[in-house]
Design an enzyme around this catalytic site. Structure first.
Site, PDB file in Angstrom:
ATOM      1  N   TYR A   6      77.545  79.963  27.683  1.00 42.55           N
ATOM      2  CA  TYR A   6      78.891  80.272  28.194  1.00 42.55           C
ATOM      3  C   TYR A   6      78.853  80.828  29.617  1.00 42.55           C
ATOM      4  O   TYR A   6      79.885  80.883  30.289  1.00 42.55           O
ATOM      5  CB  TYR A   6      79.625  81.256  27.273  1.00 42.55           C
ATOM      6  CG  TYR A   6      79.835  80.759  25.856  1.00 42.55           C
ATOM      7  CD1 TYR A   6      79.643  79.416  25.522  1.00 42.55           C
ATOM      8  CD2 TYR A   6      80.223  81.631  24.843  1.00 42.55           C
ATOM      9  CE1 TYR A   6      79.823  78.969  24.222  1.00 42.55           C
ATOM     10  CE2 TYR A   6      80.408  81.184  23.537  1.00 42.55           C
ATOM     11  CZ  TYR A   6      80.202  79.853  23.234  1.00 42.55           C
ATOM     12  OH  TYR A   6      80.388  79.420  21.944  1.00 42.55           O
ATOM     13  N   SER A  52      87.308  77.043  17.467  1.00 41.00           N
ATOM     14  CA  SER A  52      88.391  76.113  17.838  1.00 41.00           C
ATOM     15  C   SER A  52      89.418  75.995  16.715  1.00 41.00           C
ATOM     16  O   SER A  52      89.848  74.902  16.352  1.00 41.00           O
ATOM     17  CB  SER A  52      87.832  74.740  18.223  1.00 41.00           C
ATOM     18  OG  SER A  52      86.984  74.858  19.339  1.00 41.00           O
ATOM     19  N   ASN A  85      95.778  87.589  26.838  1.00 41.68           N
ATOM     20  CA  ASN A  85      97.062  88.274  26.744  1.00 41.68           C
ATOM     21  C   ASN A  85      96.960  89.426  25.733  1.00 41.68           C
ATOM     22  O   ASN A  85      96.637  89.196  24.570  1.00 41.68           O
ATOM     23  CB  ASN A  85      98.106  87.231  26.297  1.00 41.68           C
ATOM     24  CG  ASN A  85      99.469  87.827  26.062  1.00 41.68           C
ATOM     25  OD1 ASN A  85      99.614  88.753  25.275  1.00 41.68           O
ATOM     26  ND2 ASN A  85     100.458  87.280  26.733  1.00 41.68           N
ATOM     27  N   ASP A 100      99.111  91.201  24.053  1.00 39.50           N
ATOM     28  CA  ASP A 100      99.925  91.082  22.831  1.00 39.50           C
ATOM     29  C   ASP A 100      99.306  90.088  21.861  1.00 39.50           C
ATOM     30  O   ASP A 100      99.260  90.312  20.649  1.00 39.50           O
ATOM     31  CB  ASP A 100     101.360  90.636  23.166  1.00 39.50           C
ATOM     32  CG  ASP A 100     102.109  91.712  23.945  1.00 39.50           C
ATOM     33  OD1 ASP A 100     101.716  92.895  23.817  1.00 39.50           O
ATOM     34  OD2 ASP A 100     103.062  91.383  24.674  1.00 39.50           O
TER      35      ASP A 100
END
Length: 317
Positions: free
Chosen positions: A47, A213, A272, A274
């Site tokens: 990665y 995924s 994000n 949230d």
């Protein structure tokens, strides 16, 4: 919620996936994920962001937000380092980048051995095998790589070892020769690719499964994957939307719960705050049998991450 591994350790059933997490924001994202309650971090040498993941983890450790033994840190041995003489070298690089003394889980990323590429030449090497775009392979059987990983467990550098992107026949073969049984299998898994027989077999062998995924095509949009255009995004699928509405949950939460209700662990990612929190809260509700079955009808055996696309490698043929 956690899953007890055959190695005796507890693995959180919801973790944070570090694939495609931007290096520029990665350390902050990992730190914030720990702040909201994530304890499992699923990374990999390939990665290219293990240093940044380590920065986020160590900032949280230094501030006393969490203790090391409360975290479950995962990495994966890349294809270029399968030769037993390179396994410890690659593991040490990962431990150094993450700035941790041990890994909770180390997986063989793919059952494919590329030619070794020295770190100073290119790290992570990705598909580079030392000669431009040419794929060059090494004659290393999986069991040899596995033996080297077993030694790393004995040395205390890894607590549990496992596999990723392995088909059933290779798992069966590995089990015949392994002294330490794989603790975890990580697979691509979403309503368009459900692999029920593989899951049944692996769970019958006492091996835990982590799904990656979980949102299907969504994970591959930014890679311009050609098969993404063939199907409706799962977040927009009528079945998923309808179940989400009924449960008063987001489509993402429904997709994650559908997997954890099958006994799988999940590793979503989000930048994000949230969504980070809502992805973590997926085990506080159950899908009805009816809704579960409706989602399970969506299987079309559509695999996005297939080594056949790289160089006609027959992992899943």
């Amino acid at each position: 919620m956690s899953i007890t591994l055959n190695s005796g350790y507890e693995m959180p059933s919801v973790g944070f996936g570090c694939w495609k997490v931007d290096k520029a924001t990665c350390a902050d994202t990992i730190y914030n994920a720990i702040k909201v309650g994530y304890r499992l971090f699923d990374g990999a040498e390939d990665y290219g962001n293990e240093k940044e993941v380590g920065e986020g983890i160590n900032r949280a450790l230094d501030e006393g937000l969490v203790a090391r033994d409360e975290l479950f840190v995962v990495s994966k041995l890349w294809n270029s380092f399968h030769d037993p003489k390179n396994v410890e070298k690659a593991l040490d690089r990962t431990l150094s980048d993450l700035k941790v003394d041990y890994l909770d889980l180390f997986l063989i990323h793919f059952p494919i051995a590329f030619k070794f590429v020295p770190f100073e030449e290119k790290y992570p090497p990705g598909f580079y095998c030392g000669d431009g775009d040419k794929f060059i392979y090494e004659g290393v059987p999986i069991i040899d790589t596995w033996r080297a990983l077993e030694k790393m467990v004995e040395k205390g550098k890894i607590r549990s070892i496992g596999i990723s992107n392995f088909p059933g026949a290779l798992i069966q073969d590995l089990l015949r020769g392994a002294k330490i049984k794989p603790a975890v299998l990580q697979i691509e898994h979403h309503p368009y690719l459900q692999q029920p027989r593989l899951i049944e077999y692996v769970q019958s062998q006492g091996i835990a499964i982590t799904a990656y995924s979980s949102f299907g095509p969504q994970s591959f949009v930014e890679l311009n994957h050609p098969r993404v255009k063939d199907v409706k995004p799962l977040f927009e699928h009528d079945v998923i939307k309808s179940v989400a509405e009924k449960a008063n949950k987001t489509p993402a939460q429904v997709l994650l719960r559908w997997a954890t209700q099958r006994g799988l662990a999940v590793i979503p990612k989000s930048n994000n705050p949230d969504r980070l929190l809502s992805n973590l809260k997926v085990n506080d509700f159950d899908l009805s049998q009816e809704d579960f079955k409706e989602i399970s009808k969506l299987d079309i055996e559509l695999r996005f991450n297939n080594p056949w696309d790289w160089d006609k490698i027959p992992t899943f043929v």
